[in-house]
Design a protein around this motif. Sequence first.
Motif, PDB file in Angstrom:
ATOM      1  N   GLY B  88      -9.628  91.616  -8.789  1.00  0.00           N
ATOM      2  CA  GLY B  88     -10.114  90.823  -7.654  1.00  0.00           C
ATOM      3  C   GLY B  88      -9.015  89.990  -7.019  1.00  0.00           C
ATOM      4  O   GLY B  88      -8.746  90.106  -5.824  1.00  0.00           O
ATOM      5  N   VAL B  89      -8.349  89.163  -7.828  1.00  0.00           N
ATOM      6  CA  VAL B  89      -7.265  88.324  -7.316  1.00  0.00           C
ATOM      7  C   VAL B  89      -6.069  89.199  -6.953  1.00  0.00           C
ATOM      8  O   VAL B  89      -5.438  89.039  -5.904  1.00  0.00           O
ATOM      9  N   SER B  90      -5.770  90.140  -7.812  1.00  0.00           N
ATOM     10  CA  SER B  90      -4.593  90.993  -7.644  1.00  0.00           C
ATOM     11  C   SER B  90      -4.605  91.678  -6.277  1.00  0.00           C
ATOM     12  O   SER B  90      -3.666  91.543  -5.489  1.00  0.00           O
ATOM     13  N   LEU B  91      -5.695  92.377  -5.992  1.00  0.00           N
ATOM     14  CA  LEU B  91      -5.752  93.170  -4.759  1.00  0.00           C
ATOM     15  C   LEU B  91      -6.313  92.369  -3.579  1.00  0.00           C
ATOM     16  O   LEU B  91      -6.086  92.719  -2.431  1.00  0.00           O
ATOM     17  N   VAL B  95      -1.329  90.609  -4.024  1.00  0.00           N
ATOM     18  CA  VAL B  95      -0.552  91.726  -3.484  1.00  0.00           C
ATOM     19  C   VAL B  95      -0.523  91.683  -1.944  1.00  0.00           C
ATOM     20  O   VAL B  95       0.542  91.853  -1.348  1.00  0.00           O
ATOM     21  N   PRO B  96      -1.662  91.420  -1.279  1.00  0.00           N
ATOM     22  CA  PRO B  96      -1.580  91.321   0.188  1.00  0.00           C
ATOM     23  C   PRO B  96      -0.586  90.263   0.669  1.00  0.00           C
ATOM     24  O   PRO B  96       0.094  90.472   1.673  1.00  0.00           O
ATOM     25  N   ALA B 115      -0.393  98.509  -8.109  1.00  0.00           N
ATOM     26  CA  ALA B 115      -1.555  97.620  -8.257  1.00  0.00           C
ATOM     27  C   ALA B 115      -2.836  98.350  -7.872  1.00  0.00           C
ATOM     28  O   ALA B 115      -3.873  98.192  -8.524  1.00  0.00           O
ATOM     29  N   LEU B 116      -2.781  99.160  -6.817  1.00  0.00           N
ATOM     30  CA  LEU B 116      -3.971  99.908  -6.401  1.00  0.00           C
ATOM     31  C   LEU B 116      -4.410 100.901  -7.476  1.00  0.00           C
ATOM     32  O   LEU B 116      -5.594 101.172  -7.634  1.00  0.00           O
TER      33      LEU B 116
END
Lengths: 363, 402
Positions: B88-91, B95-96, B115-116
């Motif tokens: 959730g936080v990652s993507l 990362v954005p 990450a994806l």
Amino acid sequence: MSIVYDEQQQAIARESRRVLDARVDKARLLGLLERTGEWDRTFWDTAIEQGWTALAVPEAQGGLGLGLIELGLVAQASGAATAGAPFLTSNYGAIRALAGLDGEAASHWLPKLASGEALAAIASAEGNAVLPSLPTVTFADGRLSGTKPAVTAGLSAHFAVVWASHGGEPALVLATLDGVARRAVDSFDNARLFADLDFADSPASLLATGDAARILALDILARQAVVTAHEQVGGAEALLFIARDYANERKAFGQPIGAFQSVKHRLAELYGLVEIARANAIHAASIEGQPGFVAAAAAARLTATEAYDTAARDAVQVHGGIGTTWESGLHLHMRRARSLAIEQGNMLFWEDILVDELAGASA
Amino acid sequence: MSEIETFRQRARAWLESVAPAFGKDALKGLSEAEHLAAGRAYQAAKFAAGFAGIHWDPELGGQGLTPLHKVVFEQEEMGFGMPIAYFGVSLGISVPVVLRFAQDRAWARERAIAALRGDEIWCQLFSEPSGGSDLAGLRTKVETEGNGWKLNGQKLWTTFAQHSDYGVIIARNDPKALKHKGLTFFWLDMKAPGVEVRPIKLAAAGHDHVNEVFFDDVRLDDGQRLSPVGGGFATAMATLMIERYSASDPAGFGPTTATFVDLAKISEINGRPAIADGRIRSAIARSHAMRAGLEAITTRAMRMMAAGMEPGPEGALNKLVSVRSRQKLSELAIDLMGQLGLAWDPLASSKDDWVASWLAAPTGRIAGGADEMLLNTIAEKILGLPQDHRPDKGVPFDQIPA
């Protein structure tokens, strides 16, 4: 389903707000509160002139053939201005009661409703029951007898759709109010024309009986509830903005009172109630006549009543002492919030209807 | 059928096909390591099926669709209880923001795809012991050292830091500057020397997900800087705006009103059916009506997005209103169960267990914006009311009374 308003609908919203802003006079509305049996004819003249009376009447009967979404927008503008007349809602109930009929009654009344000449009342409640299982008002041999208490719009309506008993079953009947004795109820919101209607062998005709009558009566009530929900949202939102403006302007302890979290949070919570009620009202209007409509109408009604009552309470509170004065006019909203909370069925009624829809009526 | 409805059906069909492997029943009783492995495998499957990075640029491994497609997928995905929390936080945030601000574009692209696929996880290091809601109150220190930087201090409440490969971080580079001016934004290798992660055990059940993170002379290259020196606060704010549209749950990520109705139907109060009890009926009606309103707000927002319009600000109400409602309804459900409500399964899901929902509800009212902060935001940004009295404004950070 819910919808995004199209251009025509946005124009109705804009135009009704503009016209009412220009024409509603607070002093006139305050005056009406102190006189029993009078109502805001200026508003009705405006409604006729603007075509609001014709909005929801079928085209074949001289109307515009629109529905709850459009009428809801007019009701919202009326609610914001505490303008309005009870007929905005009760005429809509009558239109729905008549629209399915082929007979003489429909072709007689519908064009008159469209032109604004005819005013209707919907008389369901008895005592504190919104839709009593077996009403004391009875219909037999084309005649109606008994008393309906504090009927909204009852004092000036030309005809009424009446919830009655017929041979031990519930029935919905249509009665002209010529010659029916009426007693104005001296109310905290006099412009709603509450009146006791005494039917004494009054001529009437049958619209539906038994289960069909109950389904029709609830459907009419639900449609009216959605009109009222829009009116309540309009009133609640107007109060939110009035209170917000006052909180920005009024200073205490060296800063605007709107900088204090006790005030900010109260208004932010109110914003939430208004937006939830608005979303429910739009959604209900957008599924008029479709499956799930009664539950959607109940949800709209419950959240709109909560929003308007809370707005009335909190807007006065934010104003402090000045909010309690006659001059401030906030009590126009406070009174309307409560009268609208009762018309079309109170919260207790709609909570039960909604749970029946969600859990099954046998529950 | 509209293109978006076709997409919804395709998404649902795919989700149904992988639910036996990754749905909530498949996850029951897994250890923490097994659960994380299932999460990574699900994310990889999502990537392979073309449902990862739905609204991202195809150049960066995305699908090039609209935010509406993303929300539609999330709505469909929600009911299955898939192991998506790790990403959730990652993507959604980290990362954005790296993709937007990183100096080395090729490197950022490589990270995005990793990450994806679920191979790499990113965290976001914002909150601290002295700065949660008041983010700019943070004290973690970053100082120039040679041609790079040196990081010291502590972060708190960092979601999934213990599983993260990288993080984005905001730290104070100049304590003599005004509070909001002396901050700078970086990315960070979570495996670098001097980074120590300690999971925090929460009162609520389930695997640990938040952590304390300590930094002891952690070395950063200037190439890891994602904002101008002293311009980190604006970047942090931009970060919070990236994920404007995401699926919300009118049940506040707790059980639905229908679940409560089911409980009421099998319960009695003083020997009478609970579903016929006015108190219970009122709670059901109010809860349903309010949640129906939130759902209608979301539907309207999606219709506006589909029409190319900007949804209204009322979407901000979702978390505030729904989680509070979930907390109270969970209490009432436990009341309704009486003594039977005292039993506790630490691995039960908040989505279908009232005790689990009740125990975890406080986190929902604090994480991602405490109720009080959300009310302030609504009051200030939507209604136009004044900011609170702010004694910390216009004062150098090191002169603000601690």
